[in-house]
Design an enzyme around this catalytic site. Structure first.
Site, PDB file in Angstrom:
ATOM      1  CE  LYS A 157     -22.802   7.951 -43.659  1.00  0.00           C
ATOM      2  NZ  LYS A 157     -21.984   6.619 -43.161  1.00  0.00           N
TER       3      LYS A 157
HETATM    4  N1  PMP Z   1     -17.807   6.662 -38.900  1.00  0.00           N
HETATM    5  C1  PMP Z   1     -17.927   6.265 -39.991  1.00  0.00           C
HETATM    6  C2  PMP Z   1     -16.865   6.084 -40.898  1.00  0.00           C
HETATM    7  C3  PMP Z   1     -19.429   5.946 -40.486  1.00  0.00           C
HETATM    8  O1  PMP Z   1     -19.696   5.604 -41.725  1.00  0.00           O
HETATM    9  C4  PMP Z   1     -20.408   6.191 -39.325  1.00  0.00           C
HETATM   10  C5  PMP Z   1     -21.856   5.698 -39.969  1.00  0.00           C
HETATM   11  N2  PMP Z   1     -22.253   6.857 -40.415  1.00  0.00           N
HETATM   12  C6  PMP Z   1     -19.993   6.616 -38.285  1.00  0.00           C
HETATM   13  C7  PMP Z   1     -18.754   6.979 -37.838  1.00  0.00           C
HETATM   14  C8  PMP Z   1     -21.161   6.864 -37.238  1.00  0.00           C
HETATM   15  O2  PMP Z   1     -21.695   8.140 -37.586  1.00  0.00           O
HETATM   16  P1  PMP Z   1     -23.327   8.423 -37.166  1.00  0.00           P
HETATM   17  O3  PMP Z   1     -23.467   8.124 -35.645  1.00  0.00           O
HETATM   18  O4  PMP Z   1     -23.932   9.587 -37.642  1.00  0.00           O
HETATM   19  O5  PMP Z   1     -24.179   7.281 -37.833  1.00  0.00           O
END
Ligand code: PMP
Length: 304
Positions: A157
């Site tokens: 991330k």
């Molecule tokens: N894909 C991307 C590109 C994201 O930014 C997010 C948000 N964090 C997600 C998927 C979903 O991840 P999560 O369920 O851990 O928030």
């Protein structure tokens, strides 16, 4: 966004307005940082942060992949987040930790730049709107491709990677859609600009595998687990563009988006054009779990 009282900065509390950074921060120029998005919910037993430790572990992993040395252990950031929520008087809300290079180096080599860690909290409602959660949203396949494994790391991330998401999101909004769907360089579906994708056909739930260039979403993992435990078949398998048009149901998952139904893709209705039974079940199971109304995974709730 309503400001809250404090922001946590490198181990100390500062007033919201004082949580500023220098213009020559490395992370501002080159996108050298990593972050998380986490939600806290009001439950009958008090405020619980959903899978807080898992999010902080993912932050540590993102930093490791990007070569950013962090001064804090996941447990330190877990403790700090809980304290911050309480001090800011939030019963529910969003938590945004971010680690990035500050000043000390203006070349590409960040060696010598300070590493900062901030945590902010604020109130945040439904990311894709209450109406979106209820009736579903309209999406389009983006003209942008998801960042490639060979150029960046879709499963870390990293702040810099989000330029890709911003381009796709703003293109979709300009066209009158609510959200974008990104293909990877092989032409298979990856994910939304900030959400993982689920496609249902003939009662079987499909979600693109991590190798398709997606973030290993914590909501994705939670929803896969909850649906499987409910007796529904969930497979991680490549999703093609035609799968979108053949789908009976589709939905997005994410911390911000929670479980948001998709009712239209590329101007065509998904199934009957309204959220279907598997999507509704995923919403019920997920929202029931995060709000402590269903006692399916108490270990996912970290009370403040
Ligand atoms: N894909 C991307 C590109 C994201 O930014 C997010 C948000 N964090 C997600 C998927 C979903 O991840 P999560 O369920 O851990 O928030």
């Amino acid at each position: 966004m309503e400001p809250t009282k404090y922001i946590w900065r490198d181990g100390a509390l500062v007033a919201w307005a004082d949580a500023t950074v220098h213009v020559l921060s490395h992370g501002l120029h080159y996108g050298t940082g990593a972050f998380e998005g986490i939600r806290a919910y009001e439950t009958p037993q008090g405020t619980a942060v959903f899978r807080l430790t898992d999010h902080m572990v993912r932050l540590a992993r993102s930093c490791k992949a990007l070569g950013i040395p962090v001064d804090w252990m996941p447990d330190d950031l877990v403790k700090a987040s809980k304290e911050l929520l309480a001090l800011n008087g939030l019963q529910s809300g969003y938590i945004r930790p971010i680690v990035f290079y500050g000043t000390g180096s203006m070349g590409l080599n960040p060696a010598g730049a300070l590493v900062h860690t901030f945590i902010a909290t604020w109130e945040w409602g439904a990311y894709l709107g209450e109406e979106g959660v209820r009736d579903g949203i309209r999406v389009r396949v983006s003209s942008w491709r998801r960042i490639d494994q060979n150029s960046f790391m879709p499963n870390a991330k990293g702040t810099g990677g989000y330029v890709n998401s911003v381009l796709a999101k703003t293109e979709a909004l300009r066209g009158g859609y609510d959200e974008a769907l990104l293909l990877n360089n092989e032409g298979y579906l990856a994910e939304g600009s900030g959400e993982n994708l689920f496609v249902i056909r003939d009662g079987i739930v499909h979600t693109p595998p991590v190798t398709a260039g997606v973030l290993e979403g914590i909501t994705r993992d939670s929803v896969m687990t909850l649906l499987r435990e409910d007796g529904i078949t969930v497979v991680e398998a490549e999703v093609t563009r035609s799968d979108l048009y053949y789908a009976d149901e589709m939905f997005f998952t994410g911390t911000a988006a929670e479980v948001t139904p998709i009712r239209e893709v590329d101007d065509q209705p998904v199934g009957g054009g309204a959220p279907g039974p598997v999507t509704r079940r995923a919403q019920e199971l997920f929202m029931g779990t995060v709000t402590g109304k269903l006692d399916l995974h108490p270990e996912w709730l970290e009370f403040i």
